[in-house]
Design a protein around this motif. Structure first.
Motif, PDB file in Angstrom:
ATOM      1  N   ASP A   1       0.851  -1.187   0.000  1.00  7.89           N
ATOM      2  CA  ASP A   1       0.000   0.000   0.000  1.00  7.89           C
ATOM      3  C   ASP A   1       0.889   1.239   0.000  1.00  7.89           C
ATOM      4  O   ASP A   1       2.082   1.158   0.327  1.00  7.89           O
ATOM      5  CB  ASP A   1      -0.891   0.019   1.257  1.00  7.89           C
ATOM      6  CG  ASP A   1      -2.202  -0.721   1.029  1.00  7.89           C
ATOM      7  OD1 ASP A   1      -2.348  -1.374  -0.018  1.00  7.89           O
ATOM      8  OD2 ASP A   1      -3.085  -0.638   1.916  1.00  7.89           O
TER       9      ASP A   1
ATOM     10  N   HIS B   1       1.013   3.630   1.998  1.00  4.70           N
ATOM     11  CA  HIS B   1       1.242   4.230   3.322  1.00  4.70           C
ATOM     12  C   HIS B   1       1.825   3.157   4.244  1.00  4.70           C
ATOM     13  O   HIS B   1       1.216   2.761   5.227  1.00  4.70           O
ATOM     14  CB  HIS B   1      -0.074   4.798   3.893  1.00  4.70           C
ATOM     15  CG  HIS B   1      -1.277   3.983   3.486  1.00  4.70           C
ATOM     16  ND1 HIS B   1      -2.166   4.392   2.522  1.00  4.70           N
ATOM     17  CD2 HIS B   1      -1.684   2.760   3.882  1.00  4.70           C
ATOM     18  CE1 HIS B   1      -3.082   3.454   2.349  1.00  4.70           C
ATOM     19  NE2 HIS B   1      -2.809   2.447   3.170  1.00  4.70           N
TER      20      HIS B   1
ATOM     21  N   HIS C   1       1.917  -0.696   8.384  1.00  2.81           N
ATOM     22  CA  HIS C   1       0.846  -0.156   7.529  1.00  2.81           C
ATOM     23  C   HIS C   1       0.019   0.802   8.367  1.00  2.81           C
ATOM     24  O   HIS C   1      -0.311   0.502   9.517  1.00  2.81           O
ATOM     25  CB  HIS C   1      -0.011  -1.318   7.020  1.00  2.81           C
ATOM     26  CG  HIS C   1      -1.280  -0.906   6.330  1.00  2.81           C
ATOM     27  ND1 HIS C   1      -2.502  -0.940   6.951  1.00  2.81           N
ATOM     28  CD2 HIS C   1      -1.503  -0.460   5.067  1.00  2.81           C
ATOM     29  CE1 HIS C   1      -3.443  -0.542   6.094  1.00  2.81           C
ATOM     30  NE2 HIS C   1      -2.859  -0.244   4.954  1.00  2.81           N
ATOM     31  N   ILE C   2      -0.306   1.955   7.785  1.00  6.40           N
ATOM     32  CA  ILE C   2      -1.182   2.894   8.503  1.00  6.40           C
ATOM     33  C   ILE C   2      -2.614   2.455   8.259  1.00  6.40           C
ATOM     34  O   ILE C   2      -3.082   2.441   7.115  1.00  6.40           O
ATOM     35  CB  ILE C   2      -0.994   4.341   7.999  1.00  6.40           C
ATOM     36  CG1 ILE C   2       0.480   4.729   8.031  1.00  6.40           C
ATOM     37  CG2 ILE C   2      -1.832   5.305   8.832  1.00  6.40           C
ATOM     38  CD1 ILE C   2       0.768   6.081   7.405  1.00  6.40           C
TER      39      ILE C   2
HETATM   40 MN    MN Z   1      -4.027   0.620   3.256  1.00  6.89          MN
END
Ligand code: MN
Ligand code: UDP
Length: 479
Positions: A125, A127, A264-265
């Motif tokens: 992802d 972020h 992961h945020i």
């Molecule tokens: Mn995500």
């Protein structure tokens, strides 16, 4: 973003790995990777920190390229500013832009087509922050067997203060397997003894029935052999299950790798994601789920429909190419998968009783319907004007003789005067029988009854002919 902007793009992070991970030796000659990051309107520093961490913590000789797929972002910092910024990496970060919003699923397939420089594709992802020595343990199982797909352990980056910690749940080491409930919500279940006993060391990769979706590594050719993602899946949701089932049922293996960690945020409370674009329907995720269960679940799909009856009326589109793939590739049955890989999922998420009937429950010949008014856990159910939209008027009657809405069962209050909903498992409140148009509680000899004028539901001694005790279920879907 304010918090993120104040933190270095090259910050050091806490090493969250299990102590044992520091003592493994790996083969240094691993396949090279194309790391693919798709994004739609991501923040500047969170996206850039993702790239910085990859470049900083991936062995130089293993990183063929980073492929960025801009999924029709509209934020200005993702335009020229981004193009200029990535020139510092001398061509190994390559940016491609979608002409229109494709959603994360098709953007990942598009990324696979552009990413021609690596043998292995690693998806992240936009972020994330990769952890210390994240790459080698992640790709080693793929180098040994190209039909193995791997996922790192995903750590939790707090979107408010950017602290990082291990995810909650799992076994005593924090290790979990990826799973689902029968409405296809993502779940994590503790790594079980049977899987543990197959490994000599607790930090060795372990089998997982499903992946969370955003972060994984797969051999490029194998991913193409599998047809990438189903081209009919739109925007967001269900693609993680599609790929997991496809991998397992078609001869591959999905492993979680404890020594590879990526932060992961997660979404902050209240953030529901970017709305789907206008050119797709309003329910892309539910249609995706239907495609997945129709192609991969065989007879198990009834358990999905039992949990989400409103999806029965959705048109999943053309599934013939996928059925053909499944036949030609000789993929195994979902039953095989449940018995050999996902055998522990029903222990945590029991198979739901199948539905006998579902829809709005309408007073026969009237325009009044059972309506929970959104209440649950002891709240009273009333009569409302039938609106045909499902929602609070959508009920299902199942083989366990429960009359249900979501995870709530229709029953009577302790004083027997009103009709309420209560949270239930598959063996509670199964006290309804249908007899013609009557809903009978046989143990009490009572029937579901109504007073039309006050909109109240009651339970009264059954009178087979009483008009106020006649009900019909109409298959309204509300979609
Ligand atoms: Mn995500
Ligand atoms: N994304 C995208 N197109 C979309 C929606 C999302 O490219 O239409 C990207 C998003 O920027 C992120 C990835 O897909 O990099 C996963 O989306 P998200 O993080 O919202 O999913 P979550 O992790 O919350 O499940």
């Amino acid at each position: 973003m304010i918090a993120s902007d104040q933190i270095s793009l090259d910050r050091s992070i806490t090493d969250l790995r299990h102590e044992e991970c520091k003592f493994w030796h790996y083969d240094e000659t691993l396949p090279k990777a194309s790391v693919i990051v798709v994004f739609h309107n991501e923040g500047w520093s969170t996206l850039l920190r993702t790239l910085h961490s990859i470049i900083r913590r991936t062995p130089t000789h293993s990183l063929a390229e980073i492929v960025l797929i801009d999924d029709a972002s509209t934020k200005s910092h993702l335009g020229l500013q981004l193009e200029n910024y990535i020139t510092r990496w001398a061509g190994i970060v390559r940016l491609f832009r979608n002409a229109r919003r494709e959603g994360l699923i098709q953007s990942r397939s598009i990324g696979a087509r552009h990413a021609t420089w690596g043998e292995v594709l690693v998806y992240l992802d936009a972020h994330c922050e990769v952890g210390i020595n994240w790459y080698t343990p992640l790709v080693t199982p793929i180098a040994k067997n190209r039909k193995t797909c791997t996922a790192p352990l995903i750590d939790y980056i707090d979107g408010n203060d950017f602290t990082m910690e291990s995810q909650q749940g799992g076994d005593e080491d924090g290790f979990a397997r990826g799973a689902w409930d029968w409405s296809l919500l993502w779940k994590r279940i503790p790594l079980n003894e049977r899987e543990k006993s197959t490994r000599a060391h607790c930090t060795m990769p372990y089998r997982s029935p499903a992946m969370a979706g955003g972060l994984f590594a797969i051999d490029r050719e194998f991913f193409f052999e599998l047809g990438l993602y189903d081209p009919g899946l739109q925007i967001w949701g269900g693609e993680n299950f599609e790929l997991s089932f496809k991998i397992w049922q078609c001869g591959g293996t999905l492993l979680f790798v404890p020594c590879s960690r990526v932060g992961h945020i997660y979404r902050l409370d209240g953030w529901v994601g970017n709305p789907p674009p206008l050119h797709v329907g309003s329910q892309p995720t539910l249609v995706n789920y239907v495609r997945v269960v129709e192609v991969w679940w065989d007879e198990y799909k009834d358990y999905f429909y039992a949990s989400r009856p409103e999806t029965r009326s959705l048109d999943p589109g053309d599934l013939a190419p996928l059925h053909r793939f499944r036949r030609e590739y000789r993929c195994k049955s979902f039953r095989w998968f449940m018995e050999n890989v996902a055998y522990d999922v029903p222990l945590h998420y029991p198979l739901p009783p199948k539905n006998v009937d579902w829809g709005e429950v309408r007073g026969k010949g009237t325009s009044s319907c059972l309506d929970s008014m959104g209440r649950k856990d002891g709240g009273e159910v009333e009569l409302g004007i039938c609106h045909g939209m499902g929602g609070n008027q959508l009920f299902r009657f199942n083989e366990a003789q429960q009359l249900m809405q979501y995870d709530q069962c229709l029953t009577h209050s302790t004083d027997g005067r009103s009709v309420i909903v209560m949270h239930c498992n598959s063996s509670q409140y199964g006290h309804w029988q249908r007899n013609g148009n009557l809903f009978v509680q046989p143990s009490l000899g009572n029937c579901l009854d109504r007073t039309e004028d006050s909109g109240k539901l009651l339970l009264k001694a059954c009178q087979a002919e009483a008009p106020s005790q006649q009900w019909e279920m109409n298959h309204v879907s509300g979609l």
